[in-house]
Design a protein around this motif. Structure first.
Motif, mmCIF file in Angstrom:
data_model
loop_
_atom_site.group_PDB
_atom_site.id
_atom_site.type_symbol
_atom_site.label_atom_id
_atom_site.label_comp_id
_atom_site.label_asym_id
_atom_site.label_seq_id
_atom_site.Cartn_x
_atom_site.Cartn_y
_atom_site.Cartn_z
ATOM 1 N N THR A 376 0.834 -1.198 0.000
ATOM 2 C CA THR A 376 0.000 0.000 0.000
ATOM 3 C C THR A 376 0.875 1.258 0.000
ATOM 4 O O THR A 376 1.895 1.312 0.679
ATOM 5 C CB THR A 376 -0.991 -0.031 1.195
ATOM 6 O OG1 THR A 376 -1.782 1.133 1.098
ATOM 7 C CG2 THR A 376 -0.287 -0.080 2.531
ATOM 8 N N SER A 381 -2.027 3.036 -7.712
ATOM 9 C CA SER A 381 -3.148 3.837 -8.211
ATOM 10 C C SER A 381 -2.632 5.050 -8.968
ATOM 11 O O SER A 381 -3.261 5.544 -9.900
ATOM 12 C CB SER A 381 -4.032 4.295 -7.051
ATOM 13 O OG SER A 381 -4.566 3.171 -6.398
ATOM 14 N N THR A 382 -1.477 5.539 -8.559
ATOM 15 C CA THR A 382 -0.891 6.687 -9.249
ATOM 16 C C THR A 382 -0.583 6.328 -10.699
ATOM 17 O O THR A 382 -0.830 7.117 -11.608
ATOM 18 C CB THR A 382 0.391 7.114 -8.513
ATOM 19 O OG1 THR A 382 0.076 7.306 -7.142
ATOM 20 C CG2 THR A 382 0.954 8.384 -9.097
ATOM 21 N N GLN A 422 -10.384 2.228 -7.289
ATOM 22 C CA GLN A 422 -10.417 1.425 -6.076
ATOM 23 C C GLN A 422 -11.704 1.643 -5.285
ATOM 24 O O GLN A 422 -12.308 0.724 -4.806
ATOM 25 C CB GLN A 422 -9.251 1.881 -5.207
ATOM 26 C CG GLN A 422 -8.423 0.795 -4.674
ATOM 27 C CD GLN A 422 -7.123 1.367 -4.124
ATOM 28 O OE1 GLN A 422 -6.688 2.462 -4.490
ATOM 29 N NE2 GLN A 422 -6.513 0.638 -3.249
HETATM 30 P P1 ATP Z 1 -3.029 1.209 -2.154
HETATM 31 O O1 ATP Z 1 -2.539 -0.181 -2.292
HETATM 32 O O2 ATP Z 1 -3.282 1.561 -0.733
HETATM 33 O O3 ATP Z 1 -4.140 1.541 -3.057
HETATM 34 P P2 ATP Z 1 -1.295 2.601 -3.980
HETATM 35 O O4 ATP Z 1 -0.128 1.790 -4.376
HETATM 36 O O5 ATP Z 1 -2.441 2.663 -4.910
HETATM 37 O O6 ATP Z 1 -1.775 2.153 -2.553
HETATM 38 P P3 ATP Z 1 -1.095 5.417 -4.431
HETATM 39 O O7 ATP Z 1 -2.516 5.734 -4.234
HETATM 40 O O8 ATP Z 1 -0.592 5.379 -5.816
HETATM 41 O O9 ATP Z 1 -0.738 4.049 -3.699
HETATM 42 O O10 ATP Z 1 -0.247 6.452 -3.584
HETATM 43 C C1 ATP Z 1 1.158 6.538 -3.650
HETATM 44 C C2 ATP Z 1 1.625 7.692 -2.788
HETATM 45 O O11 ATP Z 1 1.101 8.892 -3.295
HETATM 46 C C3 ATP Z 1 1.177 7.605 -1.348
HETATM 47 O O12 ATP Z 1 2.280 7.951 -0.554
HETATM 48 C C4 ATP Z 1 0.091 8.644 -1.219
HETATM 49 O O13 ATP Z 1 0.171 9.237 0.055
HETATM 50 C C5 ATP Z 1 0.442 9.630 -2.288
HETATM 51 N N1 ATP Z 1 -0.772 10.235 -2.883
HETATM 52 C C6 ATP Z 1 -1.805 9.552 -3.428
HETATM 53 N N2 ATP Z 1 -2.729 10.403 -3.920
HETATM 54 C C7 ATP Z 1 -2.282 11.650 -3.676
HETATM 55 C C8 ATP Z 1 -2.780 12.977 -3.951
HETATM 56 N N3 ATP Z 1 -3.938 13.182 -4.582
HETATM 57 N N4 ATP Z 1 -2.036 14.039 -3.543
HETATM 58 C C9 ATP Z 1 -0.852 13.843 -2.911
HETATM 59 N N5 ATP Z 1 -0.334 12.638 -2.626
HETATM 60 C C10 ATP Z 1 -1.014 11.540 -2.996
#
Ligand code: ATP
Ligand code: MG
Length: 583
Positions: A376, A381-382, A422
């Protein structure tokens, strides 16, 4: 000062279609002013005639003319106000539409940084201030200015001493009021800023009610509410005090001016320089001058407010989307692949901020499915958001069908690349409207066919009223898994060539899980896909695997190869289970 120039800079385009009406408005205004100025002259004639003992037959026509003019004046005044409001509102409605359109095109960075309440205040509140500006500016300030000028000219014609006295007095009044005004305006600005903050805050609270209550943060939120209110109240009180200061100053000046008229009038009448009719005329004009002064003064506050509004509206219009396509190219008419080339990304553009993706590269050939794994916060998601161009990378390039995402026409991109997020957003509407996004042209047959194709008939049957079942907004009414099923159907309806599935991280019941699995299989048929998985079962269907750690790709390769390589992160993952290995 009054932002007339800025106003017309912003509005010339919007006012142009209303030129004919504006001309009529101008003519009406001049006529009403002339009529207003004519009436006291009639009274003067009437009084002087009566004092000189003229017969009723000479006086009655004057009286009738007076009444006719007074009525016509009222009629024209109403008409002029109507026109001014109409022009002001139709021009600003167009601006509202344009602003809304503009805001909808802005990037996610803007929307994350601006609360919905603040947006409403900026689009609706500021523009309403501007629509008032037009009618106030034209009718009240320009109209009253002309009236005031006419009054002064006529007073000079009546007697230069009176003319001079009243002119000096009026100029003095304005100077004094302007000075006072300069003190008060900043107070008004503060009130408006705080009120925007307040509405933004309320909007957010209403949105997040469930979380706030569930986490017992109500008290804390209330205390923040309280803090803003505490800041707001003294500002409002000061604002109103300013208003009252203005009002009393202008009233006092008005009474002084009437006293001046009586003193001068009786002196001049006593020495025979003015007739009784003339003294009354002067009194009438001075009395009449009070209203324009008063209205101009009141409008000044609104007009000043409009200055701040214009600034904010222009700022908003000038805010360019970080996502404006540089080339507007269409995607090629062939199966699309997706490539990440040395992609580096930060949510906040300022240097020094946390790098979320660091030099990420992978290449998905058309029709292949990539499983994306990572703990996580690793940036999965980014990546999905970059593929769908919700954001743009600071370094490197994301390509779809060989084109950099920033070169692709955004509508084309949305048509051919779809994402299931998600946490699926639902609307407070029927299942049907939630599936079609309120597009009535999609028939129920088509919907049912898609549902059938995704093998979701059972799911549909389990809903209380089928397609007509009502859902709550947010994610209410459906479980996370069910919401994803709904989102799959949405995507399937649009039939895109590239899909990004960001799997819900919540645990699912086995029945929903089985449904989801089958639906995913159908959704992936003949499509290029990125599967963001929280369960290993999901990635079993992937051709390639990308494993992400802290924004870096730590492993990338064909799934089968990685599976059979005992040293790979992926095979370790398979051996120990996803949660143990990654979180
Ligand atoms: P998960 O498995 O929980 O869904 P993820 O791999 O999808 O996690 P992301 O959502 O891509 O993770 O987030 C990656 C990083 O970017 C995290 O540290 C999060 O805090 C940061 N982040 C996500 N969305 C934003 C936003 N809109 N503005 C600033 N930082 C963000
Ligand atoms: Mg995520």
């Amino acid at each position: 000062m009054i932002p007339v120039r800025a106003y017309f800079r912003l509005f010339t385009g919007y006012l142009r279609p209303h030129r004919a009406k504006a001309t009529l408005l101008g003519a009406l205004l001049l006529t009403t002013i002339a009529l207003q100025l004519a009436n006291p002259q009639l009274i003067k004639r009437f009084i002087d005639g009566a004092v000189a003992g003229e017969p009723a037959s000479a006086l009655i026509p004057i009286a009738i003319a007076f009444i006719v003019i007074a009525l016509t004046h009222q009629l024209f005044a109403v008409w002029a106000t109507y026109l001014a409001e109409q022009i002001g509102w139709s021009a600003t409605n167009q601006l509202r539409a344009d602003l809304t359109d503009h805001v909808l095109r802005l990037d996610m960075g803007f929307h994350k940084g601006t609360s919905p309440g603040e947006l409403i205040e900026r689009i609706d509140g500021d523009v309403t201030a501007l629509s008032n500006f037009f009618s106030s500016m034209i009718i009240k300030v320009l109209g009253n200015g002309a009236l005031l000028l006419g009054i002064l000219v006529l007073l000079w014609l009546e007697s230069w001493i009176v003319g001079l006295a009243i002119t000096v007095f009026t100029v003095g009044t304005f100077l004094g009021l302007f000075r006072l005004h300069g003190v008060i305006v900043p107070w008004q600005k503060e009130i408006r800023a705080t009120s925007a903050e307040m509405y933004g805050f309320i909007g957010e609270q209403v949105d997040g009610r469930e979380d706030i209550e569930a986490s017992g943060a109500t008290e804390f939120m209330l205390s923040r509410f309280d803090a803003i209110q505490r800041k707001w109240l003294p500002q409002v009180i000061r604002g109103w005090t300013g208003w009252a200061m203005m009002w009393s100053a202008s009233m006092a000046l008005y009474f002084v001016s009437i006293a001046v008229v009586f003193v001068f009038g009786s002196l001049l009448f006593g020495v025979g320089a003015l007739t009784l009719g003339s003294v009354y005329l002067v009194y009438q004009y001075v009395e009449m001058a009070h209203r324009p002064i008063e209205q101009i003064r009141e409008e000044l506050i609104d007009l000043q407010k409009a200055g701040a509004s214009i600034e904010r509206v222009e700022e908003l219009l000038a805010r360019e989307s970080a996502l404006i396509p540089r080339n507007d190219r269409r995607l090629p008419d062939e199966p699309l692949g997706v490539q990440f080339e040395n992609v580096t990304f930060r949510y906040d553009d300022e240097a020094g901020n946390e790098t979320i993706l660091d030099n990420v590269s992978f290449d998905i050939a058309p029709g292949r499915v990539v499983g994306l794994l990572g703990r996580t916060g690793s940036g999965k998601s980014t990546i999905a958001r970059l593929v769908t161009r919700m954001y743009e990378p600071q370094g490197g390039v994301v390509r779809i069908g060989g084109l950099a995402t920033w070169d692709i026409d955004i509508a084309d991109l949305r048509r051919r690349v779809a994402m299931v997020t998600q946490d699926v957003q639902l609307f407070r509407a029927t299942v049907r409207d939630n599936l079609t996004f309120f597009d009535n042209s999609i028939s129920d047959e088509r919907l049912l066919e898609v549902i059938h194709r995704l093998e979701l008939d059972e799911w549909l049957a389990s809903l209380p009223a089928g397609l007509d079942s009502k859902l709550e907004s947010g994610a209410g009414g459906l479980s996370g898994g069910q919401a994803q099923l709904l989102a799959f159907t949405r995507v399937y309806l649009r039939d895109p060539e590239v899909v990004v599935l960001d799997e819900a991280s919540s645990r699912l019941d086995p029945a929903t899980e089985a449904l989801l699995e089958r639906a995913v299989d159908h959704l992936l048929e003949n499509r290029t896909a990125i599967l963001i998985a929280h369960r290993l079962a999901t990635v079993a269907r992937a051709d390639d695997i990308v494993i992400l750690e802290d924004g870096r790709v730590v492993e990338y390769g064909e799934r089968r190869r990685l599976e059979s390589d005992p040293k790979s992160v992926f095979s370790r993952l398979l051996a120990t289970g996803m949660n143990e290995a990654l979180t």
